[in-house]
Design a protein around this motif. Structure first.
Motif, PDB file in Angstrom:
ATOM      1  N   THR A 234       0.832  -1.205   0.000  1.00 47.16           N
ATOM      2  CA  THR A 234       0.000   0.000   0.000  1.00 47.16           C
ATOM      3  C   THR A 234       0.866   1.254   0.000  1.00 47.16           C
ATOM      4  OG1 THR A 234      -1.767  -1.154   1.166  1.00 47.16           O
ATOM      5  CG2 THR A 234      -1.808   1.244   1.267  1.00 47.16           C
ATOM      6  N   LEU A 235       1.908   1.240   0.833  1.00 48.03           N
ATOM      7  CA  LEU A 235       2.779   2.417   0.890  1.00 48.03           C
ATOM      8  C   LEU A 235       3.522   2.598  -0.432  1.00 48.03           C
ATOM      9  CD1 LEU A 235       4.151   2.241   4.544  1.00 48.03           C
ATOM     10  CD2 LEU A 235       2.502   3.848   3.578  1.00 48.03           C
ATOM     11  N   ASP A 236       3.883   1.493  -1.046  1.00 42.97           N
ATOM     12  CA  ASP A 236       4.572   1.579  -2.328  1.00 42.97           C
ATOM     13  C   ASP A 236       3.644   2.151  -3.403  1.00 42.97           C
ATOM     14  OD1 ASP A 236       7.214   1.160  -3.012  1.00 42.97           O
ATOM     15  OD2 ASP A 236       6.708  -0.593  -4.251  1.00 42.97           O
ATOM     16  N   ALA A 237       2.396   1.676  -3.385  1.00 40.95           N
ATOM     17  CA  ALA A 237       1.420   2.175  -4.364  1.00 40.95           C
ATOM     18  C   ALA A 237       1.173   3.665  -4.144  1.00 40.95           C
ATOM     19  CB  ALA A 237       0.104   1.402  -4.236  1.00 40.95           C
ATOM     20  N   PHE A 238       1.045   4.056  -2.891  1.00 39.35           N
ATOM     21  CA  PHE A 238       0.854   5.474  -2.594  1.00 39.35           C
ATOM     22  C   PHE A 238       2.052   6.293  -3.075  1.00 39.35           C
ATOM     23  CE2 PHE A 238       2.479   8.700   0.309  1.00 39.35           C
ATOM     24  CZ  PHE A 238       1.597   9.725  -0.004  1.00 39.35           C
ATOM     25  N   THR A 239       3.256   5.790  -2.769  1.00 37.27           N
ATOM     26  CA  THR A 239       4.476   6.517  -3.127  1.00 37.27           C
ATOM     27  C   THR A 239       4.543   6.794  -4.622  1.00 37.27           C
ATOM     28  OG1 THR A 239       5.603   5.466  -1.276  1.00 37.27           O
ATOM     29  CG2 THR A 239       6.987   6.477  -2.937  1.00 37.27           C
ATOM     30  N   SER A 240       4.260   5.760  -5.422  1.00 35.29           N
ATOM     31  CA  SER A 240       4.315   5.958  -6.874  1.00 35.29           C
ATOM     32  C   SER A 240       3.235   6.930  -7.323  1.00 35.29           C
ATOM     33  CB  SER A 240       4.126   4.642  -7.614  1.00 35.29           C
ATOM     34  OG  SER A 240       4.898   3.648  -7.039  1.00 35.29           O
ATOM     35  N   ALA A 241       2.046   6.813  -6.702  1.00 30.11           N
ATOM     36  CA  ALA A 241       0.945   7.673  -7.132  1.00 30.11           C
ATOM     37  C   ALA A 241       1.217   9.132  -6.774  1.00 30.11           C
ATOM     38  CB  ALA A 241      -0.366   7.217  -6.499  1.00 30.11           C
ATOM     39  N   TYR A 242       1.804   9.357  -5.615  1.00 31.39           N
ATOM     40  CA  TYR A 242       1.979  10.735  -5.160  1.00 31.39           C
ATOM     41  C   TYR A 242       3.254  11.360  -5.705  1.00 31.39           C
ATOM     42  CZ  TYR A 242       2.046  14.798  -2.069  1.00 31.39           C
ATOM     43  OH  TYR A 242       2.070  16.074  -1.592  1.00 31.39           O
ATOM     44  N   PHE A 243       4.349  10.588  -5.662  1.00 33.32           N
ATOM     45  CA  PHE A 243       5.637  11.174  -6.038  1.00 33.32           C
ATOM     46  C   PHE A 243       6.033  10.870  -7.473  1.00 33.32           C
ATOM     47  CE2 PHE A 243       5.853  10.661  -1.432  1.00 33.32           C
ATOM     48  CZ  PHE A 243       6.258  11.921  -1.038  1.00 33.32           C
ATOM     49  N   GLY A 244       5.401   9.871  -8.069  1.00 28.89           N
ATOM     50  CA  GLY A 244       5.772   9.497  -9.420  1.00 28.89           C
ATOM     51  C   GLY A 244       6.350   8.092  -9.473  1.00 28.89           C
ATOM     52  N   GLU A 245       6.302   7.510 -10.665  1.00 29.59           N
ATOM     53  CA  GLU A 245       6.680   6.107 -10.837  1.00 29.59           C
ATOM     54  C   GLU A 245       8.130   5.823 -10.434  1.00 29.59           C
ATOM     55  OE1 GLU A 245       4.974   3.447 -11.505  1.00 29.59           O
ATOM     56  OE2 GLU A 245       3.076   4.541 -11.706  1.00 29.59           O
ATOM     57  N   SER A 246       8.995   6.825 -10.574  1.00 27.66           N
ATOM     58  CA  SER A 246      10.415   6.558 -10.334  1.00 27.66           C
ATOM     59  C   SER A 246      10.755   6.514  -8.845  1.00 27.66           C
ATOM     60  CB  SER A 246      11.258   7.640 -11.015  1.00 27.66           C
ATOM     61  OG  SER A 246      10.938   8.894 -10.450  1.00 27.66           O
ATOM     62  N   ILE A 247       9.808   6.882  -8.000  1.00 26.32           N
ATOM     63  CA  ILE A 247      10.076   6.929  -6.558  1.00 26.32           C
ATOM     64  C   ILE A 247       9.474   5.687  -5.902  1.00 26.32           C
ATOM     65  CG2 ILE A 247       9.765   8.275  -4.442  1.00 26.32           C
ATOM     66  CD1 ILE A 247      11.450   9.733  -6.531  1.00 26.32           C
ATOM     67  N   SER A 248      10.304   4.970  -5.141  1.00 22.55           N
ATOM     68  CA  SER A 248       9.775   3.785  -4.466  1.00 22.55           C
ATOM     69  C   SER A 248       9.989   3.908  -2.969  1.00 22.55           C
ATOM     70  CB  SER A 248      10.433   2.519  -5.012  1.00 22.55           C
ATOM     71  OG  SER A 248      11.823   2.615  -4.857  1.00 22.55           O
TER      72      SER A 248
END
Ligand SMILES: [Zn+2]
Lengths: 345, 787
Positions: A234-248
């Motif tokens: 969930t945190l990974d999905a949020f991270t990509s959605a909020y910060f962009g695909e390149s951020i994990s």
């Protein structure tokens, strides 16, 4: 001079008058002298009566031709004059758009509001609701329900501001939005997929990276079969959605009394993209917040059976995200309410 | 917690790249905050001070002659004055580079040559002391590289962040155990051999525990022939690097054992403890003690104390020793204590006295109670290497020690929590190396594990599951995204709040966000009449000790700030919580979410415009505005209350000129503050469809002369009522006072648009409505049509 010649001459005179008109008004004023009953061209009609039929037909035809020519000349002149008039008017209205002073009134939502709304939107998109609660809370909601009894050494993790309500130290300014988690679990019960944004308080002296008042968003999921893997995903999905695909994101073991296992939640450094820089102390990662599986004691405190349901929770600072996003160096700037700052965003 | 690679290696064969080792520790939850190696020290050598001379033309620097190994005096200019002739000091020789990148070259300082630089501990990364030149331990050979002399050639120093649930990691052995398990290398703690001589310890000392729930274990040993001198260089170096200042041999050994084994210990001058007797009990009300730091402290019944044979307190249990039995330069006989104290008792005493020590920090997290004897042996072992003798045996008295929990760990529960597929064998392989014992014969799918004594934080299954996850590796757990069965959404209130924000931003306002704290005088200074605003019990500063009862003072601060920075006429809005005293029967303060609009440089009508804007945007049919004099904080004759239906929701107008003066704001401020919650709880937002009439409308203008004590809003109300359903629009377009209008009245000119949904209004219809309006104003408001 024949009547035909006279007609021709009168036509020429009329055309000359028309051509000589220098404005639409002049032209309009001249019209009766050209076509009116008392005008030269107007009077010929009466003269036709005295002619024999053949001649009358020829002269009449000539008169009509001349009248039509004069009419055309009039129309043409009117168009010319109208166009000139329009050009003149437009020229008079010529405007240098760059010399016009303007003061556009552009309003600005506060950076924290902007960040909070963006975060809420991402989580709403992931199927979360948004829960809110009071900023002043009892010790029970802020600590005890969260598995932090009074004597617990972990209390020192939060420098707490207490309210003076004449009842000892029972009411605090919430040190996190976790009390809202407790309220949601009490009021609603599983399944819960919610985020809790809001203002929180710490007894911290203001400096470049600390404020006694700041904003947090926490998340809570309680359902059947929720795992630590779900938390990480969930945190990974949020991270990509909020910060962009390149951020994990990644998780490191940590400790919080209200979660177990607990973790720190890091994301790829948004400044250097993971290569290492000053901001991330050359690690390529930035610590964003804390998270973990909801501690069974917390579930028990709100009458949820930890054998039946499990859950995870996470939380991080909104202000810091806004800071990072816009490259603001000092947290204090966000709260001076200087319009030179606020109107940049 | 600072740890050194060579120290860790005394307990496990730890090898590898320092950065990777650091990452391994971080992945175990011991986050590396910083890492240091000492390879920069090329060119940094031990030098002996031969002579100190004053600089002929400078007061702040002196000339130091040092022997850098060749026996010849080498002149250095130095700005520090703390060293003496004969001291050993670190010298950065010509051509060397300091950690900060500075290159050392021969240079002239005020006319005198300096052939290198003497360094402080901070300058060379050996601690934080930057006050003077670092004086190195005795016994080093001048000319030797400092790194080599101090044994730092392969050293790595990590500063680890230790979480409160890892008391074991507050020691070198704890970190070594965890890291060894992760790396898969063996870990062991040696049994140090102590040569014992002379009498038995019980002949010279005794311990009695009268408060067994306070003191779980008390181990004591006695050392004789102690010389209080300096400890060996290697020990001083390790202590310095780990952040502890070397003091003397006894204190250094005590600290060394605490860092190494995590067992705080205390030493008494045996000859100052009558009969060598120590007792443990709770303190009594009114008792006092002077602690080692020279401060006299009041004790109470929740504090544990160590008492002597006369029942006089000589130490605060687990927190700090007393001054009366302190080891001094002449001490020869030492009574050593290594006790285990109840976590909670130490936490409470430490918090109550505001006294935190390395010892109390360890006890309140939970120290190991199983190795107190080992810790005393280690202490005696190290002291005996410095010439002390040790009497025979230990005193080892027990109170109540915690039981080692036996925890059933269900394999399927582990996997259900983590989302893994670990089997029993794998779980065992993860737990045993960190000290968990598996009870023989317990079921394979739900083994019973016995928690080690150094993990008091671990008592339940979930605690053990965390240990499994930690050593399995968080990054090896497969990620999944649960599918929410909930439709994500904002509540109606949350959507409305966003709408209000968008509306005001769209209207050109800037959202302010002042802190909700006020100074004590701010409430009255803002003209607010609040009986008892909510205050903080422990504010950081008096200026931040009151919780705002209104958004007004905070916004005034913001406006004043901008005025003083040459930004007048700012237009702000804010949405935020205000606080008032708890309602009867409630414990917590009442909180309301307010919305405020503040327009610097504008008068009251500006604020009224925003009220109308909100009413229109939220379609609040019951919204009214009523003039009211002397509203708190508002201009006494330019204010009004706004209501929706029966409930008052706020005020609108202009800030009181006196208040503005108090804030030093040189222009008027239009002000609107409403309780957003109350506003949005009342009927609003219907935006009901009204058919757009296809029939023509008729406009009539009516100007009425109405006494000043009748509000315009009353006229409006009367007109709406009298005109009836055919009134499509009502606009006040002119207000006139002066010639032709009697004094004490004004003319209010309204434009009425009349329209019916189902027909064209006839002249008679319009005339009828007009007459009704005029009659109503005459009858109900004592007004008349203006002629
Ligand atoms: Zn970076």
């Amino acid at each position: 001079m024949t009547l035909t010649d006279e007609i021709t001459r009168a036509g020429e005179t009329a055309v000359a008058i028309i051509r000589g008109a220098s404005s639409l008004e002049e032209l309009k004023a001249a019209e009766p002298t050209i076509f009116g009953k008392k005008s030269a061209l107007g009077s010929f009609k009466r003269s036709l009566g005295g002619l024999d039929p053949d001649e009358r037909r020829d002269v009449g035809r000539h008169l009509n031709t001349v009248r039509a020519e004069v009419g055309d000349a009039l129309e043409e002149r009117r168009r010319e004059l109208a166009a000139e008039e329009r050009r003149r008017l437009l020229e008079a209205e010529r405007l240098d758009l760059t010399e016009v002073p303007t003061s556009p009134r552009l309003g600005h939502a506060h950076l924290v509001s902007q960040a909070q709304e963006r975060l809420e939107d991402v989580f709403v998109g992931m199927g979360f609701t948004v829960a809110e609660g009071p900023e002043a809370e009892t010790d029970w909601y802020n600590f005890e329900a969260l598995n932090i009894p009074r004597w617990h050494p972990a209390r020192s993790m939060w420098d707490t501001l207490y309210l003076d309500l004449g009842d000892g130290d029972n009411v605090v300014l919430r040190t996190h939005t976790s009390p809202v988690q407790i309220r949601v679990m009490q009021n609603q019960g599983p399944p819960i997929y919610s985020v809790m944004p809001g203002r929180v308080y710490r007894r911290d002296t203001a400096d470049a990276s600390h404020m006694p008042v700041f904003h947090q968003i926490e998340g809570l999921v309680v359902d059947r079969g929720i795992t630590f893997g779900d938390l990480a995903g969930t945190l990974d999905a949020f991270t990509s959605a909020y910060f962009g695909e390149s951020i994990s994101s990644r998780l490191r073991p940590s400790y919080f009394p209200f979660t177990e296992p607990s973790a720190e939640f890091d994301i790829t450094c948004v400044i250097c993209g993971g290569g290492g820089c000053q901001t991330c102390q050359r690690t390529g990662w930035i610590e964003l917040g804390g998270c973990g599986m909801v501690h069974p004691n917390v579930l028990r405190n709100v009458d949820i059976d930890p054998e039946e349901f499990s859950g995870f929770a996470f939380g991080f600072g909104i202000d810091r995200l806004a800071l990072m996003r816009h490259g603001v160096e000092d947290l204090r700037q966000m709260f001076t309410n200087d319009v030179r700052f606020l109107s940049q965003f | 917690m600072k740890v050194l690679l060579t120290w860790l290696r005394e307990f496990a064969p730890i090898e590898g790249d320092p950065t990777e080792l650091g990452e391994a520790m971080s992945s175990l939850g011991m986050a590396v905050e910083s890492m240091e190696t000492f390879d920069f020290m090329d060119g940094l050598v031990v030098a002996r001070v031969l002579d100190l001379r004053s600089h002929p033309s400078a007061d702040r620097i002196q000339l130091v002659d040092v022997d850098a190994g060749d026996g010849e005096p080498l002149q250095i200019c130095c700005g520090a004055f703390n060293m003496a002739v004969g001291d050993l000091v670190p010298l950065a020789t010509l051509g060397s580079t300091m950690p900060n990148g500075m290159e050392i070259a021969r240079r002239r300082m005020r006319g005198e040559w300096s052939n290198g630089m003497l360094c402080s501990a901070a300058e060379i990364g050996l601690g934080s002391d930057a006050a003077g030149i670092m004086v190195l331990p005795e016994g080093l050979t001048p000319g030797t590289p400092v790194a080599e002399a101090l044994g730092l050639a392969d050293e790595v120093l990590w500063d680890l962040e230790i979480n409160p649930n890892r008391p074991d990691a507050m020691s070198v052995i704890g970190v070594a155990r965890d890291l060894a398990a992760h790396l898969g290398v063996p870990f062991s703690v040696p049994r140090w051999v102590v040569p014992e001589t002379g009498e038995s310890v019980s002949e010279v000392a005794s311990v009695e525990i009268s408060a067994p729930e306070l003191c779980g274990r008390f181990v004591a040993r006695v050392l004789r022939d102690v010389t209080v001198g300096s400890s060996p260089t290697w020990m001083q170096t390790r202590l310095s690097l780990c952040g502890m200042r070397p003091i003397n041999s006894v204190v250094d050994v005590s600290n060394y054992v605490m860092l190494e084994l995590g067992i705080p210990n205390h030493t008494y001058d045996l000859n100052r403890v009558p009969g060598g007797h120590l007792g443990v009990r709770w303190a009594r009300e009114g008792e006092r003690i002077v602690t080692l730091d020279g401060v006299e402290r009041d004790l109470g019944p929740t504090d544990g104390v160590i008492v002597d044979a006369d029942d006089t307190p000589i130490g605060i249990a687990g927190v700090m020793g007393g001054a009366s039995t302190e080891i001094g330069p002449g001490t020869t006989d030492v009574l050593l204590e290594a006790a285990w104290w109840n976590q909670r008792a130490i936490a409470e005493t430490s918090a109550r006295l505001g006294l935190r020590s390395e010892a109390s920090a360890r006890f309140e997290r939970g120290a190991d109670w199983a190795i107190n004897d080992l810790a005393t042996d280690r202490f005696c072992h190290l002291m005996s290497e410095m010439g002390a003798t040790v009497t025979r045996g230990h005193i080892d008295v027990f109170g109540v020690i915690p039981e080692r929990p036996r925890v059933t760990v269900r394999v399927n529960r582990v996997n259900a929590m983590l989302g893994t597929t670990l089997d029993g064998e794998r779980i065992r392989g993860l737990l045993e190396p960190i000290g968990f014992e598996f009870e023989p014969g317990s079921p394979a799918d739900a083994p019973v594990v016995v928690v080690p004594s150094f993990r008091p934080d671990t008592t339940t299954e979930i605690d053990v599951i965390e240990e499994i996850a930690r050593h399995h590796g968080y990054d090896r757990i497969e990620t999944t995204v649960p599918r929410s069965p909930v439709a994500g959404h904002l509540t109606g209130y949350q959507q409305d709040r966003r709408r209000a924000r968008r509306l005001l931003v769209g209207a050109g306002l800037i959202e302010a966000m002042p802190l909700p704290f006020l100074a004590p005088g701010d409430v009255t200074r803002a003209g607010l009449r609040v009986e008892s605003p909510v205050t903080l019990a422990n504010p950081l500063a008096a200026e931040e000790s009151v919780l705002r009862p209104s958004l007004l003072p905070g916004i005034l601060n913001a406006i004043a700030y901008n005025e003083s920075h040459r930004n007048p006429s700012v237009e702000f809005f804010e949405i935020g919580t205000v606080f008032s005293a708890p309602a009867p029967g409630e414990i917590v303060p009442t909180e309301n979410e307010h919305l405020a609009v503040a327009l610097a440089g504008r008068e009251a009508p500006g604020a009224k415009e925003y009220w109308d804007l909100l009413v229109a945007a939220f379609d609040a049919p019951g919204a009214t505005l009523r003039n009211q004099d002397d509203l708190p904080g508002l201009h006494p004759t330019r204010g009004g209350v706004v209501s929706v239906g029966d409930s008052t929701v706020g005020v609108v107008g202009e800030v009181d000129p006196g208040v503005l003066e108090a804030w030093g704001i040189p222009e008027r401020v239009a002000w609107l503050e409403i309780d957003l919650g109350a506003f949005l709880r009342s009927e609003h937002g219907a935006h009901r469809y009204r058919p757009v009439s296809v029939y023509p409308s008729s406009d009539i203008d009516l100007a009425f002369v109405v006494p000043d004590d009748r509000q315009a809003s009353e006229v409006e109300e009367v007109l709406r009522d009298a005109a009836g359903p055919e009134l499509a629009r009502l606009v006040l377009f002119d207000v006139y006072r002066g010639e032709g209008v009697e004094p004490g009245s004004r003319s209010l000119a309204y434009s009425l648009r009349l329209q019916a949904p189902d027909r064209t209004l006839t002249d008679e219809d319009v005339a009828l409505i007009r007459a009704r309006c005029i009659e109503a104003v005459e009858d109900r408001l004592e007004g008349h049509l203006r002629h």
